[in-house]
Structures are given as structure tokens and as C-alpha cells.
Write a protein that holds these residues in place. Structure first.
Motif, PDB file in Angstrom:
ATOM      1  N   ASN A  46      42.766 -69.190 -36.661  1.00 21.27           N
ATOM      2  CA  ASN A  46      42.003 -69.054 -37.900  1.00 21.27           C
ATOM      3  C   ASN A  46      42.300 -67.754 -38.640  1.00 21.27           C
ATOM      4  O   ASN A  46      41.553 -67.349 -39.505  1.00 21.27           O
ATOM      5  CB  ASN A  46      40.501 -69.178 -37.607  1.00 21.27           C
ATOM      6  N   ARG A  47      43.392 -67.116 -38.280  1.00 18.99           N
ATOM      7  CA  ARG A  47      43.692 -65.843 -38.932  1.00 18.99           C
ATOM      8  C   ARG A  47      44.779 -65.965 -39.980  1.00 18.99           C
ATOM      9  O   ARG A  47      45.556 -66.907 -39.970  1.00 18.99           O
ATOM     10  CB  ARG A  47      44.104 -64.816 -37.876  1.00 18.99           C
ATOM     11  N   THR A  48      44.811 -64.985 -40.825  1.00 26.99           N
ATOM     12  CA  THR A  48      45.860 -64.907 -41.818  1.00 26.99           C
ATOM     13  C   THR A  48      46.368 -63.473 -41.845  1.00 26.99           C
ATOM     14  O   THR A  48      45.591 -62.534 -41.741  1.00 26.99           O
ATOM     15  CB  THR A  48      45.306 -65.342 -43.186  1.00 26.99           C
ATOM     16  N   LEU A  49      47.671 -63.325 -41.939  1.00 28.20           N
ATOM     17  CA  LEU A  49      48.248 -61.985 -41.940  1.00 28.20           C
ATOM     18  C   LEU A  49      48.748 -61.617 -43.329  1.00 28.20           C
ATOM     19  O   LEU A  49      49.259 -62.461 -44.062  1.00 28.20           O
ATOM     20  CB  LEU A  49      49.435 -61.901 -40.972  1.00 28.20           C
ATOM     21  N   PHE A  50      48.562 -60.359 -43.665  1.00 30.87           N
ATOM     22  CA  PHE A  50      49.204 -59.774 -44.842  1.00 30.87           C
ATOM     23  C   PHE A  50      50.169 -58.740 -44.302  1.00 30.87           C
ATOM     24  O   PHE A  50      49.737 -57.765 -43.692  1.00 30.87           O
ATOM     25  CB  PHE A  50      48.169 -59.111 -45.751  1.00 30.87           C
ATOM     26  N   VAL A  51      51.458 -58.960 -44.485  1.00 31.40           N
ATOM     27  CA  VAL A  51      52.403 -57.999 -43.923  1.00 31.40           C
ATOM     28  C   VAL A  51      53.149 -57.251 -45.016  1.00 31.40           C
ATOM     29  O   VAL A  51      53.487 -57.808 -46.055  1.00 31.40           O
ATOM     30  CB  VAL A  51      53.415 -58.663 -42.952  1.00 31.40           C
ATOM     31  N   ALA A  52      53.358 -55.992 -44.756  1.00 34.32           N
ATOM     32  CA  ALA A  52      54.145 -55.140 -45.640  1.00 34.32           C
ATOM     33  C   ALA A  52      54.511 -53.891 -44.871  1.00 34.32           C
ATOM     34  O   ALA A  52      53.839 -53.513 -43.911  1.00 34.32           O
ATOM     35  CB  ALA A  52      53.345 -54.770 -46.884  1.00 34.32           C
ATOM     36  N   GLU A  53      55.585 -53.283 -45.303  1.00 36.73           N
ATOM     37  CA  GLU A  53      56.024 -52.092 -44.597  1.00 36.73           C
ATOM     38  C   GLU A  53      54.974 -50.987 -44.680  1.00 36.73           C
ATOM     39  O   GLU A  53      54.786 -50.212 -43.759  1.00 36.73           O
ATOM     40  CB  GLU A  53      57.339 -51.605 -45.198  1.00 36.73           C
ATOM     41  N   ARG A  54      54.275 -50.954 -45.817  1.00 36.89           N
ATOM     42  CA  ARG A  54      53.273 -49.899 -45.998  1.00 36.89           C
ATOM     43  C   ARG A  54      51.902 -50.350 -45.516  1.00 36.89           C
ATOM     44  O   ARG A  54      50.898 -50.076 -46.152  1.00 36.89           O
ATOM     45  CB  ARG A  54      53.238 -49.498 -47.473  1.00 36.89           C
ATOM     46  N   GLY A  55      51.827 -51.023 -44.423  1.00 37.68           N
ATOM     47  CA  GLY A  55      50.543 -51.405 -43.848  1.00 37.68           C
ATOM     48  C   GLY A  55      50.323 -52.901 -43.838  1.00 37.68           C
ATOM     49  O   GLY A  55      50.390 -53.550 -44.869  1.00 37.68           O
ATOM     50  N   SER A  56      50.094 -53.441 -42.635  1.00 36.02           N
ATOM     51  CA  SER A  56      49.840 -54.868 -42.489  1.00 36.02           C
ATOM     52  C   SER A  56      48.435 -55.048 -41.957  1.00 36.02           C
ATOM     53  O   SER A  56      47.893 -54.163 -41.303  1.00 36.02           O
ATOM     54  CB  SER A  56      50.835 -55.490 -41.521  1.00 36.02           C
TER      55      SER A  56
END
Lengths: 294, 172
Positions: free
Chosen positions: A219-229
Motif C-alpha cells: 500500500n505504499r508509494t515512493l517518490f524518488v529523486a537524488e535530492r531526497g526520496s
């Protein structure tokens, strides 16, 4: 009928497990271990158990492509590596990582999470995400779209993703303490191919060094980016689909595409938010902002 | 080999009688060997028995034949501290265990492995496991099965799946 004493009697292998494990320890090649593990079922579990914690690699490392550090729980440092390696007469990229305790810097606990081989032409980035008290490694696997000839010499730091094309001359020079790679005339444009998620099994344990592949975030969703996920449970995200990864085009170098959007883990579908394009005149950065969380 | 080892053990027992105790070992097939305690305690199992005062009568060495036990005693004699002055000579003597050329070698190594495991003799176990590792190095899974005479208990589907999963290990 019995041809020698090692043979099975009534389907049971006579060689004691601990003796077999000692033999496995004497094998220096990972290939021998894999072949031995396929002899029969009981040996498979013994050999797998014995080789799971190994640090040995079945390939020759040609070049370290990137090296990232993440400090957590004040005394532990997790580092990831990505290497260009030579295996079976072919070049591949492979990845892994290890965890070490800064209090005893000489004892390194390996977290070997390499599970598949990526041909040299595709590249990847990886992100570390804390999710629900777990530690996730998210690999973003990119397709190399094209290489554009530029007209400037550019300096690159040691994170030399993008120098895999042999058609272009790559010169490496060392300046002071930093390895600087001087690349003549090249740009690389990439586009997301897929994500792979790995889950570090209990990073605090001293005897487990394995990362397992996750095929769902539930039930999770990830927001990924080099400057903080960040990892967010679905309940706080009305209207968003669960089990997906929101991604940004966050290559900090000459990667000038606008490849951002949503990746659905279940079926590998990619929805891009912007039309894909590349541009060789600007460098831009994107990052996620979570105004209500901090 | 058997007689030489026995004679060696008992003759050295004579000269140091009183100070060095002799242990009596009996193999599975009833052969009896007298061995100096200082030599036999290279076996962690026997050392444990001696330390616990359980080695006063004949020690039965189950699962080990007289032929194998004689080889083990020869190994002990060679590896007794001070017995072999020349390290190179010892390595040369050890090298006879390094290669497994035919079925009888394989059976000897198997017997020694089982004896070394049962009696817990680290040096011998190390030597024999290295020999087996050396012998299977570079062999295909099928050749390993032939070497150990083990039949695959994977069904066809499982075997295919495994081969696919580990494809990189099966390309030449």
C-alpha cells in the motif's frame, strides 16, 4: 552397482553436510559453486546456505562507476557500488553495496544485492529510501537513447555514468586527490526503462547480508529523486494509485531529457508527465517537495 | 602401510614407556592399534575422551575400517610435532592426498573424509576437502554427479528452471 563411496544409498547422499560445506569453502570460483549446487536437492540447500554470505564476485571488476555513501543510525554507513565488469568475454554493469560500522572500520559487512546482469549499454541510478522502518534500494534502469556529439570538453566527477560508449575516446587523468575523467565531445540521453526494488534484510543484524528483490510495495508509494526520496502510505494520498513510483529526471549531468512520471510496479507501465525531449543547451534539476511533512 | 604404522606406534611406545601413555584403538572391523596418546590426541574427539578420563580401555572407532585407521595413524605420525623436520618433505608426502585420479583414490579420500570428520582431525579434514574441491573444479554439473555418483533428484522442469536461472554458469 555402486561405483564409488560418495554415491547415494537409497536416495540419500552419504556425505555429511558439514563436510560438504567445508568443500564448498575450498571452491574459489562462483561458477563451481553454482554447478555443485545443482547436483541434487539436498546439496542445493547446503551450497546456497554456504555461499549466501560470500563476498566473492564471479566477475572481474574493470572500473568503479559510482560510489555513494549513506550514514544512518549514527554509527553505520551504507555504501553502494556500481561497477563495470568483465565477465564471460562481455562487459556488464553490476551493482552491490555494503554496510559497515564506523566504530570498527576494518570489518565490513557486505550487503550483496546484485541479482541480475545489465548489459553495458544500459545504465542505472540507485536511490536509498527509508520506508516503514525498512531500508529500500531502488534501482532506476535507464535506456541509453543516443549519444550526441558536443563541442566542449567537460569535466566529470568520479560518478562517471555515461562513459560506456567505446566509439568515443575517453581519457582519464588524475588531478590532485580526485579522479577526474576528461571526456571529449559526448552527451548521453537516457529514458527510464524500469525500476527494481530491493529490501535490505535487517541492516542491524551482523550475520545477514542479503537483500531481497521486492515485487510489490503493497500500500505504499515512493517518490524518488537524488535530492531526497520518500515513502508514503496510501492512506495519506487520496486519489493516487498505490504500489507505484513517482520519478523525476534528476541526472545532474548532460542528461537533458525530461523523463519524469509514474512507474507502476505491478505491470511495469510508465506514465510520463511531460513529453519526452532532449535539449543540449540547459541543465536543470528537479526534486520533490513535501510541505506538509516537515 | 597398516603394519608399518602399527610397528611405528608400538616401538615408539616402548622407548617412552611410563611417561607416555598408549591408547588402544579398535576399528569397526576389529583391527586393534596401539597409539601414543600424544599422537592420537590430534583427534579432537579422542582428546575429549582422554581429558574426560574415558580412554582407559579400548576405544572403539566406529565407522572407520582398519585400513583407513592405519592411514589416519600414518597421518598422525607424520604430523606429530617434531616428527618431520623437513617441511618440504611433509608437503611432498601430503601431496599424495592432493590428487584424485581414479575410483580407488576417490574411495580412499571418502574414507579419510569420514574418518577425519568422525574423529575431528582438522589437518586431515582440510587436506581431504581441498583434494575434493580441486577434483571438481571446472567440472560441469553432470561431471560432478558422475564424480560423486549422485543421481539428480530434480525433475525435468525444475532442472530447466535452475539452468535458466543460473545460465551464466553454463555458458562456456
Amino acid at each position: 552397482m555402486v561405483s564409488n563411496k560418495f554415491s547415494m544409498i537409497l536416495g540419500v547422499v552419504q556425505l555429511p553436510t558439514d563436510v560438504l560445506e567445508t568443500i564448498v569453502d575450498r571452491l574459489s570460483s562462483e561458477i563451481d559453486c553454482v554447478r555443485l549446487s545443482m547436483v541434487c536437492k539436498s546439496w542445493r540447500s547446503s551450497v546456497k546456505k554456504r555461499t549466501r554470505t560470500r563476498t566473492r564476485l564471479p566477475f572481474e571488476i574493470l572500473r568503479l562507476l559510482c560510489w555513494h555513501l549513506l550514514r544512518f543510525q549514527s554509527t553505520k554507513v551504507f555504501t553502494r557500488w556500481q561497477v563495470l565488469c568483465f565477465f564471460k568475454n562481455q562487459k556488464f554493469t553490476s551493482r552491490g553495496g555494503f554496510l559497515f560500522d564506523t566504530r570498527s572500520s576494518d570489518s565490513l559487512d557486505w550487503v550483496h544485492y546484485e541479482t541480475s546482469w545489465i548489459a553495458e549499454k544500459s545504465i542505472f541510478k540507485s536511490y536509498l529510501v527509508e520506508s516503514n522502518d525498512e531500508f529500500l534500494i531502488v534501482h532506476k534502469i535507464l535506456n541509453d537513447i543516443r549519444v550526441i556529439i558536443g563541442d566542449e570538453d567537460e569535466d566529470e566527477d568520479e560518478d562517471g555514468v555515461g562513459n560506456g560508449n567505446e566509439d568515443h575516446e575517453v581519457k582519464a587523468i588524475a588531478i590532485a586527490m580526485t579522479m577526474t575523467i576528461l571526456i571529449t565531445s559526448k552527451f548521453q540521453v537516457t529514458q527510464l526503462s524500469k525500476f527494481e526494488i530491493f529490501h535490505i534484510v535487517d541492516p542491524n543484524s551482523s550475520n545477514i547480508h542479503v537483500a531481497t528483490r521486492l515485487h510489490s510495495l503493497d500500500n505504499r508509494t515512493l517518490f524518488v529523486a537524488e535530492r531526497g526520496s520518500i515513502s508514503i502510505p496510501l492512506t495519506s494520498l487520496d486519489g493516487l494509485k498505490r504500489n507505484c513510483i513517482f520519478f523525476l529526471d534528476d541526472s545532474s549531468r548532460h542528461n537533458l531529457s525530461r523523463d519524469s512520471g509514474v512507474f507502476y510496479i505491478e505491470d511495469g507501465r510508465i506514465e510520463r508527465s511531460f513529453p519526452f525531449r532532449w535539449d543540449d543547451t540547459r541543465i536543470f534539476f528537479m526534486s520533490w517537495l513535501f510541505p506538509n511533512r516537515f | 602401510m597398516s603394519t608399518a604404522a602399527t610397528a611405528d606406534a608400538s616401538s615408539s611406545g616402548d622407548t617412552t614407556e611410563g611417561s607416555v601413555r598408549l591408547l588402544t584403538l579398535q576399528s569397526e572391523d576389529g583391527e586393534v592399534f596401539e597409539v601414543k596418546e600424544t599422537i592420537a590426541t590430534q583427534s579432537v574427539t579422542i582428546k575429549g575422551m582422554v581429558d574426560d578420563d574415558c580412554a582407559t580401555s579400548t576405544i572403539p572407532v566406529c565407522n572407520v575400517t582398519g585400513r583407513t585407521l592405519a592411514m589416519v595413524i600414518e597421518w598422525w605420525n607424520k604430523h606429530e610435532i617434531g616428527a618431520v623436520s623437513n617441511e618440504k618433505e611433509l608437503k611432498e608426502w601430503e601431496s599424495q592426498f592432493d590428487t584424485i585420479d581414479d575410483k580407488s583414490d576417490r574411495d580412499d579420500v571418502y574414507d579419510l573424509l569420514m574418518a577425519a570428520n568422525y574423529l575431528n582431525i582438522p589437518t586431515l579434514l582440510d587436506c581431504c576437502t581441498s583434494a575434493v574441491a580441486e577434483a571438481i573444479k571446472g567440472k560441469s554439473t553432470d561431471e560432478m554427479r558422475e564424480f560423486f555418483d549422485i543421481k539428480s533428484d530434480f525433475d525435468e522442469k525444475e532442472e530447466d528452471a535452475l539452468r535458466k536461472e543460473n545460465q551464466w554458469a553454463f555458458e562456456n
